[in-house]
Motif scaffolding. Structure first.
Motif: not given
Ligand SMILES: Nc1ncnc2c1ncn2[C@@H]1O[C@H](COP(=O)(O)OP(=O)(O)OP(=O)(O)O)[C@@H](O)[C@H]1O
Length: 440
Positions: A423-425, A428-432
């Motif tokens: 749910k948290d975009t 998602q970006n940080e992990i990418t």
């Protein structure tokens, strides 16, 4: 009227006289005979309930009625409406259900060719003990560990040993995917009884990569029953997995608890000495002329996967054959150039902790520590999640490297991050970004 039609009419009439009208109308009349051979009568039924009812309550009578009509005995076979059958699908005529085709054991996978070292000595001892006294010492034996560390080798060694002692022993090796396919095929072909009989009459069942039973409920139930039947009869079961039973997602608790009845052993990556010994045994076996200095060099390049270690040796040999040069450390270094780079960029838990700490402006000791403030808890959980994603480490190992935390803490962290990621975009970006940094 064909023989089939008249037979079926006679059978239906006999049932009509023997049962109540309600039973007849609901459960018997909807069944249709679809083919008759010398010894088999195929009957199509509309639902699994009909099939079960016929099998359980009408089978004997049906056989009696048919015997009376035909003067020979026949075996009924129930097919669900619209279901695939061998007899009505011409192209499947030569296909036998896959469970009849045993996967033969690899003769090279025996105890003689297995090099024992620090990381595998417990697993080796347990496997050998089980091979010597199957069904009585550790049942089941559960071997887990990372990719290419010799789990299948040890498992098949048990099978080969048993067959050497008793060539008539019923030994079966399957991956859990094979088991799943056998089961699905059996349902489709209406041969679950044969499947059960085959599996439940084994002396030794070797089931590889059991983690792939995750999320397969029906197969898990079938395996549960197979497991119980074999275990009750003191028949040996050996399983392998890339992780311990309670780390396998969606594996039913009753299976997890049964897997713990026996012994669970881990294989960890081999140390340098063992890697050299493995290479040496391989070159001796294959009569390859290669010096110790080169073996040491190759063993120094690959430290986590024995399959890759063997692959590297093959690569060096092929390179020498092509170039016509003698095998030396420098030739090996040329041959393994690509691998060398890959080995350098291998991601470790420590690198992950450092990168994550830098990224979130905290220290690595914050990550390893116990502080419960949000700014630290979240990065710590992310680092655990990435350790699971990007390394081959088991949950206990990760816990250990995070300042001695319990594996359930790690599991909780991974679940938490996975849930957040849905749910948290921003996350998602940080992990990418973190993954890209770690892989660069
Ligand atoms: N201790 C060992 N001594 C000799 N050879 C070994 C040893 N361990 C592994 N090998 C060899 O390494 C290769 C990979 O082993 P194996 O297939 O058994 O690994 P695995 O743990 O089952 O891997 P996966 O997780 O991919 O199923 C095989 O060729 C095997 O013979």
């Amino acid at each position: 009227m064909t023989e089939l039609d008249s037979l079926w009419e006679a059978i239906q009439n006999s049932f009509r006289q023997d049962t109540t009208p309600v039973t007849f109308d609901t459960l018997i009349a909807p069944a249709k005979a679809i083919s008759l051979s010398q010894n088999q009568l195929e009957i199509e039924v509309p639902t699994p309930v009909h099939r079960d009812f016929w099998r359980k309550n009408l089978n004997t009578q049906l056989k009696d009625f048919a015997q009376r009509e035909l003067g020979r005995s026949i075996e009924p076979r129930y097919i669900l409406e619209g279901e695939f059958t061998y007899t009505n699908k011409k192209d499947a005529e030569n296909t036998t259900p896959s469970f009849e085709m045993d996967t033969p054991l690899n003769p090279h996978y025996n105890f003689g060719t297995f090099v024992v070292g620090e990381g595998n000595k417990m697993a080796h001892a347990a496997a050998f003990a089980v091979a010597e006294s199957p069904g009585s010492l550790y049942n089941p034996l559960f071997i887990y560990g990372g990719v290419g560390l010799g789990k299948t080798h040890l498992m098949e060694a048990i099978g080969n040993h048993m067959l050497q002692v008793n060539p008539k022993a019923r030994v079966k090796y399957v991956t859990s995917e094979d088991f799943t396919n056998d089961y699905i095929n059996a349902i489709r072909n209406n041969t679950t009884e044969q499947l059960r009989e085959e599996y439940r009459n084994l002396d030794l069942l070797l089931i590889d990569d059991i983690q792939f039973l995750a999320n397969k409920e029906g197969t898990q139930l079938e395996f549960f029953n197979t497991f119980n039947a074999l275990h009750d009869r003191k028949k040996q079961i050996v399983m392998t997995s890339d992780r311990i039973p309670n780390e396998i997602p969606e594996l039913q608790d009753r299976l997890v608890s049964r897997f713990r009845w026996g012994l669970t052993v881990e294989i960890t990556p081999p140390d340098l000495e063992t890697r050299i010994a493995i290479l040496r045994s391989k070159v001796e076996e294959d009569h390859i002329d290669i010096g110790n200095d080169t073996l040491n060099y190759i063993a120094g390049q690959i430290d986590t996967n024995i399959r890759e270690l063997e692959g590297a040796l093959t690569k060096v040999q092929a390179f020498a054959n092509l170039s016509g040069d003698r095998i030396t450390p420098s030739l090996a270094s040329q041959a393994l150039k690509g691998l060398h780079r890959a080995a350098n960029t291998e991601i470790t838990i420590a690198t992950i902790q450092k990168q994550v700490a830098d990224f979130y402006n905290i220290t690595q000791s914050d990550i390893l520590g116990k502080k419960r403030v949000k700014q630290i808890v979240m990065p710590r959980q992310i680092a655990m999640y990435l350790s699971r994603e990007l390394t081959d480490s088991s949950l206990p190992k990760i816990g250990n490297e995070f300042g001695g935390k319990d594996h359930t803490t790690v599991l909780h962290a991974i679940d938490k991050i996975e849930a957040e990621l849905k749910k948290d975009t921003d996350l998602q970006n940080e992990i990418t970004k973190l993954k890209a940094k770690l892989r660069s």
